[in-house]
Design a protein around this motif. Structure first.
Motif, PDB file in Angstrom:
ATOM      1  N   ALA A   6       5.828  13.261  -6.389  1.00  0.00           N
ATOM      2  CA  ALA A   6       6.534  13.872  -5.274  1.00  0.00           C
ATOM      3  C   ALA A   6       6.584  12.940  -4.066  1.00  0.00           C
ATOM      4  N   GLU A   7       5.559  12.135  -3.918  1.00  0.00           N
ATOM      5  CA  GLU A   7       5.495  11.270  -2.732  1.00  0.00           C
ATOM      6  C   GLU A   7       5.967   9.851  -3.022  1.00  0.00           C
ATOM      7  N   ARG A   8       6.453   9.644  -4.237  1.00  0.00           N
ATOM      8  CA  ARG A   8       6.963   8.338  -4.639  1.00  0.00           C
ATOM      9  C   ARG A   8       5.909   7.236  -4.532  1.00  0.00           C
ATOM     10  N   THR A   9       4.666   7.625  -4.730  1.00  0.00           N
ATOM     11  CA  THR A   9       3.620   6.612  -4.713  1.00  0.00           C
ATOM     12  C   THR A   9       3.125   6.378  -6.135  1.00  0.00           C
ATOM     13  N   ASP A  10       2.513   5.225  -6.320  1.00  0.00           N
ATOM     14  CA  ASP A  10       1.913   4.908  -7.611  1.00  0.00           C
ATOM     15  C   ASP A  10       0.573   4.271  -7.284  1.00  0.00           C
ATOM     16  N   ILE A  11      -0.453   5.105  -7.316  1.00  0.00           N
ATOM     17  CA  ILE A  11      -1.748   4.687  -6.789  1.00  0.00           C
ATOM     18  C   ILE A  11      -2.669   4.160  -7.876  1.00  0.00           C
ATOM     19  N   ARG A  12      -3.181   2.963  -7.624  1.00  0.00           N
ATOM     20  CA  ARG A  12      -4.138   2.381  -8.549  1.00  0.00           C
ATOM     21  C   ARG A  12      -5.471   2.286  -7.820  1.00  0.00           C
ATOM     22  N   ILE A  13      -6.536   2.650  -8.506  1.00  0.00           N
ATOM     23  CA  ILE A  13      -7.860   2.579  -7.897  1.00  0.00           C
ATOM     24  C   ILE A  13      -8.626   1.418  -8.516  1.00  0.00           C
ATOM     25  N   ILE A  14      -9.183   0.582  -7.665  1.00  0.00           N
ATOM     26  CA  ILE A  14     -10.058  -0.477  -8.160  1.00  0.00           C
ATOM     27  C   ILE A  14     -11.466  -0.148  -7.678  1.00  0.00           C
ATOM     28  N   GLU A  15     -12.394  -0.140  -8.583  1.00  0.00           N
ATOM     29  CA  GLU A  15     -13.770   0.135  -8.181  1.00  0.00           C
ATOM     30  C   GLU A  15     -14.538  -1.174  -8.071  1.00  0.00           C
ATOM     31  N   VAL A  16     -15.292  -1.314  -7.013  1.00  0.00           N
ATOM     32  CA  VAL A  16     -16.115  -2.515  -6.846  1.00  0.00           C
ATOM     33  C   VAL A  16     -17.531  -2.091  -6.474  1.00  0.00           C
ATOM     34  N   PRO A  17     -18.505  -2.904  -6.818  1.00  0.00           N
ATOM     35  CA  PRO A  17     -19.883  -2.590  -6.423  1.00  0.00           C
ATOM     36  C   PRO A  17     -19.966  -2.461  -4.904  1.00  0.00           C
ATOM     37  N   ALA A  18     -20.800  -1.542  -4.431  1.00  0.00           N
ATOM     38  CA  ALA A  18     -20.914  -1.333  -2.994  1.00  0.00           C
ATOM     39  C   ALA A  18     -21.622  -2.503  -2.311  1.00  0.00           C
ATOM     40  N   PHE A  19     -21.272  -2.731  -1.065  1.00  0.00           N
ATOM     41  CA  PHE A  19     -21.950  -3.746  -0.244  1.00  0.00           C
ATOM     42  C   PHE A  19     -21.909  -5.130  -0.887  1.00  0.00           C
ATOM     43  N   ASP A  20     -20.842  -5.467  -1.580  1.00  0.00           N
ATOM     44  CA  ASP A  20     -20.776  -6.751  -2.274  1.00  0.00           C
ATOM     45  C   ASP A  20     -19.492  -7.474  -1.862  1.00  0.00           C
ATOM     46  N   PRO A  21     -19.580  -8.277  -0.818  1.00  0.00           N
ATOM     47  CA  PRO A  21     -18.382  -8.935  -0.278  1.00  0.00           C
ATOM     48  C   PRO A  21     -17.650  -9.755  -1.340  1.00  0.00           C
ATOM     49  N   ALA A  22     -18.405 -10.454  -2.168  1.00  0.00           N
ATOM     50  CA  ALA A  22     -17.780 -11.324  -3.168  1.00  0.00           C
ATOM     51  C   ALA A  22     -16.921 -10.510  -4.128  1.00  0.00           C
ATOM     52  N   ALA A  23     -17.445  -9.364  -4.544  1.00  0.00           N
ATOM     53  CA  ALA A  23     -16.701  -8.512  -5.466  1.00  0.00           C
ATOM     54  C   ALA A  23     -15.423  -8.006  -4.807  1.00  0.00           C
ATOM     55  N   LEU A  24     -15.556  -7.688  -3.542  1.00  0.00           N
ATOM     56  CA  LEU A  24     -14.402  -7.191  -2.797  1.00  0.00           C
ATOM     57  C   LEU A  24     -13.322  -8.273  -2.730  1.00  0.00           C
ATOM     58  N   VAL A  25     -13.760  -9.495  -2.472  1.00  0.00           N
ATOM     59  CA  VAL A  25     -12.812 -10.605  -2.396  1.00  0.00           C
ATOM     60  C   VAL A  25     -12.142 -10.817  -3.749  1.00  0.00           C
ATOM     61  N   ARG A  26     -12.927 -10.722  -4.795  1.00  0.00           N
ATOM     62  CA  ARG A  26     -12.346 -10.889  -6.134  1.00  0.00           C
ATOM     63  C   ARG A  26     -11.318  -9.802  -6.436  1.00  0.00           C
ATOM     64  N   ALA A  27     -11.525  -8.625  -5.861  1.00  0.00           N
ATOM     65  CA  ALA A  27     -10.557  -7.547  -6.075  1.00  0.00           C
ATOM     66  C   ALA A  27      -9.289  -7.779  -5.246  1.00  0.00           C
ATOM     67  N   LEU A  28      -9.481  -8.345  -4.074  1.00  0.00           N
ATOM     68  CA  LEU A  28      -8.341  -8.534  -3.166  1.00  0.00           C
ATOM     69  C   LEU A  28      -7.443  -9.687  -3.600  1.00  0.00           C
ATOM     70  N   GLU A  29      -8.074 -10.734  -4.072  1.00  0.00           N
ATOM     71  CA  GLU A  29      -7.370 -11.980  -4.385  1.00  0.00           C
ATOM     72  C   GLU A  29      -6.101 -11.783  -5.225  1.00  0.00           C
ATOM     73  N   PRO A  30      -6.203 -11.161  -6.401  1.00  0.00           N
ATOM     74  CA  PRO A  30      -5.018 -11.068  -7.272  1.00  0.00           C
ATOM     75  C   PRO A  30      -3.878 -10.234  -6.689  1.00  0.00           C
ATOM     76  N   LEU A  31      -4.191  -9.437  -5.655  1.00  0.00           N
ATOM     77  CA  LEU A  31      -3.149  -8.588  -5.079  1.00  0.00           C
ATOM     78  C   LEU A  31      -2.075  -9.418  -4.385  1.00  0.00           C
ATOM     79  N   LEU A  32      -2.451 -10.646  -4.040  1.00  0.00           N
ATOM     80  CA  LEU A  32      -1.512 -11.559  -3.395  1.00  0.00           C
ATOM     81  C   LEU A  32      -0.343 -11.841  -4.333  1.00  0.00           C
ATOM     82  N   GLU A  33      -0.656 -11.894  -5.616  1.00  0.00           N
ATOM     83  CA  GLU A  33       0.349 -12.107  -6.657  1.00  0.00           C
ATOM     84  C   GLU A  33       1.054 -10.801  -7.007  1.00  0.00           C
ATOM     85  N   GLU A  34       0.247  -9.781  -7.154  1.00  0.00           N
ATOM     86  CA  GLU A  34       0.742  -8.484  -7.622  1.00  0.00           C
ATOM     87  C   GLU A  34       1.698  -7.847  -6.616  1.00  0.00           C
TER      88      GLU A  34
END
Lengths: 341, 341
Positions: free
Chosen positions: B91-119
């Motif tokens: 209904a809202e024309r969204t397509d939501i993807r959830i990525i789970e990352v370990p809490a309090f882990d900057p490196a993991a967060l960066v690894r999750a963010l990185e590929p989005l530049l391409e995506e």
DNA sequence: CTGTTAGCGCTTTCAC
DNA sequence: GTGAAAGCGCTAACAG
């Protein structure tokens, strides 16, 4: 890709027109084909694209807001929010008309509601005055299929579709709890300043306040309610007078709107009196008083939220759709000097 | 009737395609005609019908939510709200993807963010861990034209487009004011229970809390902060231990999530100790504790509002549109036993 | 550089 | 009763 009317038509072996007739429950479809189509809709899992439907229909939602011509900051801001909503009208496909009626005047409200039965807007929002005639007029609209939402003050016992406002009994109870706790174990008198006991929201606040005070803070005594009619001069006079006559007053609950008079009286009082003050409605004046310590807590309802919520609900009801309940709950905002917006 | 692309085309003496190119700032239009069209748009007062545009484009908004796999009620409800939003996706024309990352882990967060530049999704929402690498990764996305919203915990100093969360310094200050006032003029010790001082929101709450306590309630002494890692067992042990050792404790501020341990410890304590307790996050458990008097005040952020707001803002940014600022302010909800939802 | 045309998903005449 | 076709406001090929 989500299924469209075409998919249903194909699956049911009928044309788009027939699908549309079924979707919109229009007549002219044999029972048997209607069932076939409904079946297809169900098995395919079709959900209508409301945006596309609205585009095709050129739909606009004519909405009517009935607001009291009440001269206090809260009603002003409510009015302003409706005007802002009107500015967004074209994007939201709404066409908002405002009807102003004298405050606390059931007959006037009924006169405003009556012609809407003919006019048939998509929805009606009103600040209800609590009277049987109003209830009846609202019920007539709802029965005629016109969604009605009460705003700020509810009309219990009527058939209104929704109430966009805070729970005022809970507000009064909350005020009592905060005032009682802030006063620690002290004993003394409490001043209660209301606008008018003729308005349901004020009555409900008082009811909640008195209940909690009686149950849990027996050492605090409520003085007879002062009805300041939300008039600054009157409020100022009442409060100044009361404070000068009664040294035992240690707390104030102002449950009406228009706190300017109260604030003036508080600032003018002798240094001796240490007061804890809980008031309703966040305005420029009350926020300043909260910051400088004249007021201790402000309870607020966000007029913008109430108006936006009323519009969302009316549009949804007009389309026979549901709403996100949690999103439409109007919360009681509590402000101390540290969490002002 | 509001003007359409046809009206502009006619007024500017060009075709629909050219109008569209101008509207969407696509190349292939001579400067001179572009100006003519822009002029027509302005004088006619055209505003684009976003719904129609989206329909024509078949637009969906691919959104990415990056959430920590943190096992506390608040994160659970945040997760649940994102799932609910996903249920409304079509209904809202969204397509939501959830990525789970370990809490309090900057490196993991960066690894999750990185590929989005391409995506290149239409927007990204993340619960930020406060670290330079994360800031840099977020900035890269924003610079690449991908809107980014921080959720719950902000990333100040980054280029994120928006923060959908409460002001945590204000939350801490508010907690201090309420706790201080509830304690009247009493003197004593205060226990502060946090999740982890590595998280920005917890640090900010403590900062605000300590500041107001120091300024305005000098008779109350803060004990060293206990970091319970939002773990019920740990919290229970810490609090029970502290209470048994220090009779002067008269108040508790629990600024982290996961209050089950705290509540257990409180219920197990001896009858002698009269405590005033302010905690964060409304859950089934904390609400029950508020009702039965174990907790006095709960400060809350509404996960549903945060998620819906993040989505609205991301969609608006993706379209280069503005938002209703007041609607997107996430409020600090304050609950006493009388105004529970 | 610019215009023509088909089409998004749905509704609405107007025929059959 | 049912269907074919045009059109809502906008965009996206594809020609010119």
């Amino acid at each position: 890709m989500r299924p469209t009317v075409h998919d249903i038509a194909a699956a049911a072996g009928v044309s788009l027109a027939t699908v549309d007739r079924v979707l919109n429950q229009r007549p002219g479809v044999r029972e048997i084909t209607r069932l076939r189509v409904e079946d297809a809709i169900r098995t395919i899992g079709y959900v209508r694209d409301v945006a596309a439907a609205n585009l095709a229909k050129g739909r606009v939602y004519p909405l009517v807001f009935i607001l009291p011509t009440n001269d206090n900051s809260f009603m002003h801001s409510l009015h302003a929010e409706v005007l802002q909503a009107r500015a967004r009208a074209s994007a939201e496909r709404t066409d908002i008309r405002i009807i102003e009626v004298p405050a606390f005047d059931p007959a006037a409200l009924v006169r405003a509601l009556e012609p809407l039965l003919e006019e048939r807007p998509s929805g009606v929002a009103l600040v209800a005055t609590d009277a049987p005639d109003v209830r009846a007029a609202v019920d007539r609209l709802v029965i005629a299929g016109i969604p009605v939402v009460t705003l700020v003050s509810d009309l219990t016992g009527s058939r209104r579709d929704h109430y966009a406002g805070v729970d005022n009994v809970a507000a009064g109870r909350t005020a009592a709890r905060l005032l009682g706790r802030f006063l620690g174990g002290r004993a003394g008198h409490l001043l209660v300043l209301a606008g008018s006991m003729l308005v349901r929201d004020h009555r409900e606040r008082l009811e909640g306040f008195a209940a909690v005070m009686a149950e849990e803070f027996p050492r605090l005594t409520l003085l007879p309610v002062l009805e300041g009619r939300d008039d600054p001069e009157l409020a100022n006079a009442f409060v100044s007078d009361a404070l000068s006559k009664d040294d035992a007053i240690i707390g104030i609950y102002s449950l009406g709107a228009g706190n300017r008079g109260l604030i003036r009286a508080l600032k003018a009082r002798g240094q001796g009196q240490d007061l804890t003050v809980v008031a309703h409605e966040l305005t420029e004046y009350s926020a300043a008083a909260l910051k400088d310590g004249t007021i201790d807590v402000i309870l607020n309802q966000d007029a913008g939220h109430e108006v936006r919520s009323a519009i969302r609900v009316l549009k949804a009801k007009a389309d026979g759709l549901g709403v996100i309940a949690a999103q439409e709950r109007i919360r009681l905002d509590i402000f101390v000097k540290d969490n002002l917006p």
